[in-house]
Design an enzyme around this catalytic site. Structure first.
Site, PDB file in Angstrom:
ATOM      1  N   LYS A  91       0.628  -1.244  -0.179  1.00  0.00           N
ATOM      2  CA  LYS A  91      -0.055   0.259  -0.723  1.00  0.00           C
ATOM      3  C   LYS A  91       1.108   1.283  -0.141  1.00  0.00           C
ATOM      4  O   LYS A  91       1.790   1.260   0.465  1.00  0.00           O
ATOM      5  CB  LYS A  91      -0.890  -0.312   0.741  1.00  0.00           C
ATOM      6  CG  LYS A  91      -1.964   1.201   1.252  1.00  0.00           C
ATOM      7  CD  LYS A  91      -2.857  -0.608   0.566  1.00  0.00           C
ATOM      8  CE  LYS A  91      -3.975   1.005   0.200  1.00  0.00           C
ATOM      9  NZ  LYS A  91      -5.579   0.581  -0.466  1.00  0.00           N
TER      10      LYS A  91
ATOM     11  N   ASP B 210      -7.317   4.180  -4.223  1.00  0.00           N
ATOM     12  CA  ASP B 210      -7.678   4.201  -3.562  1.00  0.00           C
ATOM     13  C   ASP B 210      -8.416   5.762  -3.151  1.00  0.00           C
ATOM     14  O   ASP B 210      -8.560   6.449  -4.337  1.00  0.00           O
ATOM     15  CB  ASP B 210      -6.559   3.613  -2.610  1.00  0.00           C
ATOM     16  CG  ASP B 210      -7.500   3.946  -0.767  1.00  0.00           C
ATOM     17  OD1 ASP B 210      -7.879   1.965  -0.581  1.00  0.00           O
ATOM     18  OD2 ASP B 210      -7.050   4.333  -0.312  1.00  0.00           O
TER      19      ASP B 210
HETATM   20  P1  NDP Z   1     -13.059   7.570  -2.914  1.00  0.00           P
HETATM   21  O1  NDP Z   1     -11.596   9.158  -2.531  1.00  0.00           O
HETATM   22  O2  NDP Z   1     -13.285   7.536  -3.951  1.00  0.00           O
HETATM   23  O3  NDP Z   1     -13.773   8.393  -1.789  1.00  0.00           O
HETATM   24  C1  NDP Z   1     -13.958   8.345  -0.503  1.00  0.00           C
HETATM   25  C2  NDP Z   1     -15.635   9.058   0.395  1.00  0.00           C
HETATM   26  O4  NDP Z   1     -14.902   8.298   1.593  1.00  0.00           O
HETATM   27  C3  NDP Z   1     -15.292  10.808  -0.166  1.00  0.00           C
HETATM   28  O5  NDP Z   1     -17.081  10.599  -0.437  1.00  0.00           O
HETATM   29  C4  NDP Z   1     -15.082  10.801   1.376  1.00  0.00           C
HETATM   30  O6  NDP Z   1     -15.394  12.183   1.720  1.00  0.00           O
HETATM   31  C5  NDP Z   1     -15.180   9.994   2.362  1.00  0.00           C
HETATM   32  N1  NDP Z   1     -14.024  10.591   3.179  1.00  0.00           N
HETATM   33  C6  NDP Z   1     -12.827  10.111   3.204  1.00  0.00           C
HETATM   34  N2  NDP Z   1     -11.388  11.054   4.736  1.00  0.00           N
HETATM   35  C7  NDP Z   1     -13.013  10.764   4.693  1.00  0.00           C
HETATM   36  C8  NDP Z   1     -13.238  11.530   6.689  1.00  0.00           C
HETATM   37  N3  NDP Z   1     -11.679  11.581   7.181  1.00  0.00           N
HETATM   38  N4  NDP Z   1     -14.237  11.678   6.957  1.00  0.00           N
HETATM   39  C9  NDP Z   1     -15.283  10.834   6.990  1.00  0.00           C
HETATM   40  N5  NDP Z   1     -15.327  11.386   4.901  1.00  0.00           N
HETATM   41  C10 NDP Z   1     -14.452  11.018   4.632  1.00  0.00           C
HETATM   42  O7  NDP Z   1     -12.000   6.675  -2.274  1.00  0.00           O
HETATM   43  P2  NDP Z   1     -12.773   5.329  -2.148  1.00  0.00           P
HETATM   44  O8  NDP Z   1     -14.502   4.671  -2.826  1.00  0.00           O
HETATM   45  O9  NDP Z   1     -12.090   4.804  -3.568  1.00  0.00           O
HETATM   46  O10 NDP Z   1     -12.525   4.514  -0.609  1.00  0.00           O
HETATM   47  C11 NDP Z   1     -13.277   4.482  -0.364  1.00  0.00           C
HETATM   48  C12 NDP Z   1     -13.083   3.314   1.070  1.00  0.00           C
HETATM   49  O11 NDP Z   1     -13.256   2.676   0.309  1.00  0.00           O
HETATM   50  C13 NDP Z   1     -11.654   3.609   1.615  1.00  0.00           C
HETATM   51  O12 NDP Z   1     -11.047   2.728   3.050  1.00  0.00           O
HETATM   52  C14 NDP Z   1     -10.718   2.755   0.701  1.00  0.00           C
HETATM   53  O13 NDP Z   1      -9.595   2.361   1.271  1.00  0.00           O
HETATM   54  C15 NDP Z   1     -11.227   1.991   0.716  1.00  0.00           C
HETATM   55  N6  NDP Z   1     -11.536   0.500  -0.372  1.00  0.00           N
HETATM   56  C16 NDP Z   1     -11.689   0.941  -1.788  1.00  0.00           C
HETATM   57  C17 NDP Z   1     -10.868   0.394  -3.017  1.00  0.00           C
HETATM   58  C18 NDP Z   1     -11.281   0.134  -4.207  1.00  0.00           C
HETATM   59  O14 NDP Z   1     -11.547   0.189  -5.024  1.00  0.00           O
HETATM   60  N7  NDP Z   1     -11.845   2.092  -4.337  1.00  0.00           N
HETATM   61  C19 NDP Z   1     -11.141  -1.393  -2.032  1.00  0.00           C
HETATM   62  C20 NDP Z   1     -10.505  -2.126  -1.109  1.00  0.00           C
HETATM   63  C21 NDP Z   1     -11.113  -0.683  -0.432  1.00  0.00           C
HETATM   64  P3  NDP Z   1     -14.919  13.870   0.728  1.00  0.00           P
HETATM   65  O15 NDP Z   1     -15.429  14.023  -0.275  1.00  0.00           O
HETATM   66  O16 NDP Z   1     -15.495  14.572   1.540  1.00  0.00           O
HETATM   67  O17 NDP Z   1     -13.428  13.338   1.196  1.00  0.00           O
END
Ligand code: NDP
Length: 451
Positions: free
Chosen positions: A131, A171
């Site tokens: 990662k 991510d």
């Molecule tokens: P994105 O960047 O597409 O979206 C992240 C979302 O989470 C946004 O809505 C963001 O809001 C919100 N967010 C981020 N940080 C915070 C915080 N500190 N408090 C509250 N909300 C927060 O990321 P992903 O959807 O790709 O990833 C989301 C999760 O899924 C992560 O934990 C990632 O590691 C996990 N994941 C993702 C994979 C993938 O294929 N994308 C695979 C496996 C796991 P805002 O827009 O306000 O920042």
């Protein structure tokens, strides 16, 4: 040195982990959860103990930290820090996403890399675990600034990755735009077109279903947990947190399977739409978040529903919860509120979104709890399929890939069941995922001797 000889209990083991990795609280939390599941299992299988597999598996193969300098639109020099934690290549090349977010530290990438070891093992595909990312914040930056940062980041990362060495993906903060800039810089510097990243756009070697895979996979996993209890997602009220990649495609698949998603959120607040997010409203969210990069509040303004500023969705009544934003976003009080409101299942779309005592509470209440390692493994699984397609220079079609993804999620569910313990009448999928993920990597490590 941490050894099981010196440590008669999980507590002693963890004390040594904390001493050796001070102030890395997320990493401690991730290790503790695995150790709690695996320690009793190792006691019954002394070959893992003699070979000190647990002590070795918590130590990354290597950690790379580097400076990333770039120029902003005003001509100022900006300095960020880049990371890549190559955790284990016991069962395949290192594989795992890149996260760009101002909150990250070495702790973040160690916890995520460690989780990835078990997740990738569960997918049944030959992928090791890594990662990485940076404390760079893409929010509020112009496309040109993001491009210059990505080019500077790749200029250094290039020394450490390769299609048979380490294949990063996206991510948080790293979507199609960032992957394009990173891949383009790699191609330019090497003069080679190789599959060194996954999550690519379709025009240059990406896979269908990759962007949908984590969310869809999480919903497939929850559907399997429910099916195992003679239940289904049809007609269920679901709460989803986040509104990024995972949240969007979780919502899409829940709708397709007859459920109703009533919340979405971002770091500023939550929308509550009791009528449910429809496919049309979801298209608005995709445009809002992926193209216009706006705030989820605009959904409430457009569709006239409730916006709860500064709050997560866990106070809203639901049957199934999908935490899909970030780590430690669901606390013990949230778990209590969900259970008292009738929640019967949780699918972790995000990585480690549920705090340890909240996980324990869900298990004590017989809630079907799908831990991230298992429930969100669909993303990396389709990344693995993207690597296969790149190597074979072919593209599988959408329905073929969705079938493969569903098959992988069903296989992960079966592996978890095989090793699960009892959680108040329900399968304990946390133990199941940790032990099943551990066994494959541990067996490979035994084959290699001492290294
Ligand atoms: P994105 O960047 O597409 O979206 C992240 C979302 O989470 C946004 O809505 C963001 O809001 C919100 N967010 C981020 N940080 C915070 C915080 N500190 N408090 C509250 N909300 C927060 O990321 P992903 O959807 O790709 O990833 C989301 C999760 O899924 C992560 O934990 C990632 O590691 C996990 N994941 C993702 C994979 C993938 O294929 N994308 C695979 C496996 C796991 P805002 O827009 O306000 O920042």
């Amino acid at each position: 040195m941490i050894t099981t000889e010196k440590t008669s209990s999980i507590h002693d083991f963890m004390e040594q982990v904390k001493l050796k990795n001070p102030a890395q609280h997320d990493f401690h939390q991730a290790v503790h959860e695995v150790v709690e599941s695996v320690y009793p299992f190792i006691d019954k299988h002394p070959r893992y103990k003699t070979a000190k597999i647990l002590e070795r598996i918590i130590e990354p193969d290597r950690i790379i930290i580097f400076r990333v300098c770039w120029e902003d639109d005003q001509g100022n020099i900006q300095i960020n820090r880049g990371f890549r934690v190559q955790f284990s290549n016991a069962i395949g090349p290192y594989k795992g996403g890149l996260r760009f977010h101002p909150s990250v530290s070495l702790d973040t990438f160690k916890f995520l890399g460690f989780e990835q070891v078990f997740k990738n093992s569960l997918t049944t595909l030959p992928m090791g675990a890594a990662k990485g990312g940076s404390d760079f914040d893409p929010k509020g930056k112009s496309d040109n600034e993001v491009m210059r940062f990505c080019q500077a980041f790749m200029t250094e990362l290039i020394r450490h990755i390769g299609k048979d060495t380490d294949v990063p993906a996206g991510d948080i903060g790293v979507g199609a735009r960032e992957i394009g800039y990173l891949f383009g810089q790699h191609k330019r510097l090497t003069n080679r077109f190789t599959g060194i990243l996954t999550g690519k756009s379709l025009e240059y070697g990406g896979s269908l279903i990759r962007k949908e895979a984590t969310g869809y996979g999480c919903v497939f996993f929850v559907e399997e947990m429910l099916k195992n209890q003679g239940n289904s997602l049809d007609g269920k009220i679901c709460t989803v947190s986040g509104s990024g990649n995972v949240a969007q495609y979780t919502t899409e698949k829940v709708i397709q399977l007859g459920g109703r998603v009533v919340t979405l959120s971002d770091s500023a607040g939550t929308i509550y739409d009791p009528e449910g997010v429809s496919i049309e409203k979801l298209e608005f969210v995709k445009d809002l978040k992926n193209v216009r990069r706006g705030r989820i509040k605009e959904y409430a303004d457009k569709y006239g529903c409730t916006y709860i500023e500064g709050k997560t969705p866990w106070g809203v009544k639901c049957d199934v919860a999908f935490p899909s934003a970030t780590q430690n976003e669901l606390l013990l009080d949230d778990a209590k509120s969900l259970v008292s409101n009738g929640c019967i299942a949780v699918g972790e779309g995000a990585n480690m979104p549920t705090e340890a005592d909240a996980v324990k509470y869900f298990l004590s209440q017989g809630v079907l709890f799908g831990p991230a390692k298992a429930a969100n493994a669909g993303g990396v699984a389709v990344s693995g399929l993207e690597m296969t397609q790149n190597s074979m220079r072919i593209s599988w079609d959408r329905s073929d890939l969705e079938d493969r993804l569903k098959g992988i999620m069903q296989s992960i569910h079966s592996q978890c069941l095989e090793y699960s313990t009892d959680a108040n009448g329900a399968p304990n999928y946390v133990d199941g995922a940790n032990i099943a993920g551990f066994v494959k990597v541990a067996e490979a490590m035994l084959n290699y001797g001492i290294q």
